[in-house]
Design an enzyme around this catalytic site. Sequence first.
Site, mmCIF file in Angstrom:
data_model
loop_
_atom_site.group_PDB
_atom_site.id
_atom_site.type_symbol
_atom_site.label_atom_id
_atom_site.label_comp_id
_atom_site.label_asym_id
_atom_site.label_seq_id
_atom_site.Cartn_x
_atom_site.Cartn_y
_atom_site.Cartn_z
ATOM 1 N NE ARG A 110 8.929 -3.235 -14.608
ATOM 2 C CZ ARG A 110 7.690 -2.809 -14.346
ATOM 3 N NH1 ARG A 110 6.695 -3.649 -14.157
ATOM 4 N NH2 ARG A 110 7.461 -1.516 -14.237
ATOM 5 C CB THR A 382 -0.079 -5.327 -10.485
ATOM 6 O OG1 THR A 382 0.324 -4.316 -11.401
ATOM 7 C CG2 THR A 382 1.128 -6.140 -10.078
ATOM 8 C CB THR A 400 2.087 -6.168 -13.471
ATOM 9 O OG1 THR A 400 1.181 -5.132 -13.811
ATOM 10 C CG2 THR A 400 3.468 -5.784 -13.963
ATOM 11 C CG ASN A 402 1.434 -0.473 -16.274
ATOM 12 O OD1 ASN A 402 1.356 -0.302 -15.055
ATOM 13 N ND2 ASN A 402 1.677 0.513 -17.096
ATOM 14 C CB SER A 454 5.462 0.627 -7.496
ATOM 15 O OG SER A 454 5.685 1.873 -8.089
ATOM 16 N N GLY A 474 -1.387 -2.601 -7.334
ATOM 17 C CA GLY A 474 -1.788 -1.243 -6.961
ATOM 18 C C GLY A 474 -0.884 -0.140 -7.478
ATOM 19 N N GLY A 475 -0.083 -0.401 -8.535
ATOM 20 C CA GLY A 475 0.758 0.674 -9.072
ATOM 21 C C GLY A 475 1.618 1.294 -7.982
#
EC number: 2.3.2.2
Length: 569
Positions: A110, A382, A400, A402, A454, A474-475
Amino acid sequence: MNSISYFLGGIFLTLWAADVRAQTSKAPFNPYHYTITKNGQFNKAAVASGHPLASEAGVYVMRQGGNAFDAAIATQLVLAVVYPGAGNLGGGGFLIARKTDGKLVGLDYREAAPAAAHRNMYLNTAGNAQTQLSQNGRMAAGIPGTVAGLFATAQHARLPVARLIQPAIDLAEQGFVITAKEAAALNSHKNDFIQYNSVPPVFVKATAWKAGDTLVQKELAATLRRIQQQGAPGFYEGETAALLVAEMQKGNGIITLEDLRHYTVKERTPLEFDYKGHHVIGFPPPSSGGIILWQVMKMIEQYPLAQYGFQSAQAVQLMIEAERRAFADRAAHMGDPDFYKVPVQALTSSTYLQQRMSSFTPGKATRSSAITESRFTESEETTHISIYDAEGNMVSVTTTLNGSYGSKTVVAGAGFLLNNEMDDFSIKPGVPNKYGAVGGEANAIQPGKRMLSSMCPVLVTRHNKPYIIAGTPGGTTIPTSVFQTLVNMIDFRMSAADAVNKPKFHHQWLPDEVYVEKSFSPIVKQQLEKMGYTVTERAAIGRTEVICTNGKQITAAADSRGDDSIAGF
Ligand code: GLY
């Protein structure tokens, strides 16, 4: 003649490109004539990803003697070229794997907040949140983690990264024809690319992009070649790092050479729980995905969902109420565990989850404690890859930038897009991010901290044997899409393709609304409204990639909502 072929709903569509090029790619797939395949069955290995060329690259390296980890590296690198809206070098991701001997791997690559980041960096002098800064341009970018993640993955792979990177270099250098969806996405972001870059990137063209046009990315190819020759330092040090920092200095960016040099991948212990005879393996914080999945599945486990019927008002209401409660916990308790003590055990204990559902009233909407004005205003770009190999290794990766095309800023001279992941922090308590998600102390900005995600790459075993590999973009809708896909397969006994493609719905506590896809049953929508729910139609939820095996045969399914495609042998 060059073309893209689509095999959709039994119809083979071919788009012919005007630009004729020699096919010189070393990989056996043709970047000027490729096919989108939505599902298939294989005997040995399969890849499902957001683009056909990426899935083909994964299969190609497995045919060359690589395993699922080699495929994960090659597929992600090709996505960084052929799916610039989400595939990336300038973003980050999570990889979860179960090796053939049963050992689990959890890699957290991340993005992290730069050293100069601070809690109030997106507030103006009046204390108001400036979401245009956390969502667009140089200041929105966290320190990218993807390239470090690929090299950490390589510890489990067989082939040298230098070889795995070649298909991506060829595609960037020689170009590939774009699909209708990619053309539309590039056209709709043209003004953003002009606004957030000092030099218009290759994504900007005088005339509109159309399906079959060739996209060539020479600067990206050069960056990939530096990584091929120098390894991770080819990105985090030297010319690429200098170009990234120079880009920061053109505006209000804060990533430094030191930030890049100090970035590290973190190994995380996957979360594990059982659901109706299945063993589910999910990603822990700094993703909220695994905890949310655990909570929602355990909250509904005692109910006879199959008896209620697939997407009956009764089944949907139960699942909405579980989602509402899990997302309320996300806002209050979840963040980077290296900076904030996330009470994982408490949040997932059966006593707590039972007590959480004690306020559930069948046939009546529970009210979230507050309502905000936030809405979903942009797509959630993502992308997910599911891979299974001939040895039984299961790999699930979600990666991702974002938002769609991240910050929209391309590092000049290096050809890759920067993420806008800083917006996944809670930039001010109670102020919704681009997904409408709120947060507080647990997810406040601190230097070096990783923003709450998420993303929910997941693995499922049955009788201690590989069964399902799944995940989605999909956030905030990511954990709910994974939840509904697993429930469709486990409770409603659907095929992987049906489980992926059935309409989806979503509730995230705040705003207090149920989002449904346009194809969701209008009758059930009315029944939910009668129970007191506000139901809002929205664009597609998720682009889920599933691989499922019964020990003999492998079934792969790519979501029909995008250009997603499977490959295998
Ligand atoms: N940027 C989307 C997520 O990580 O959840």
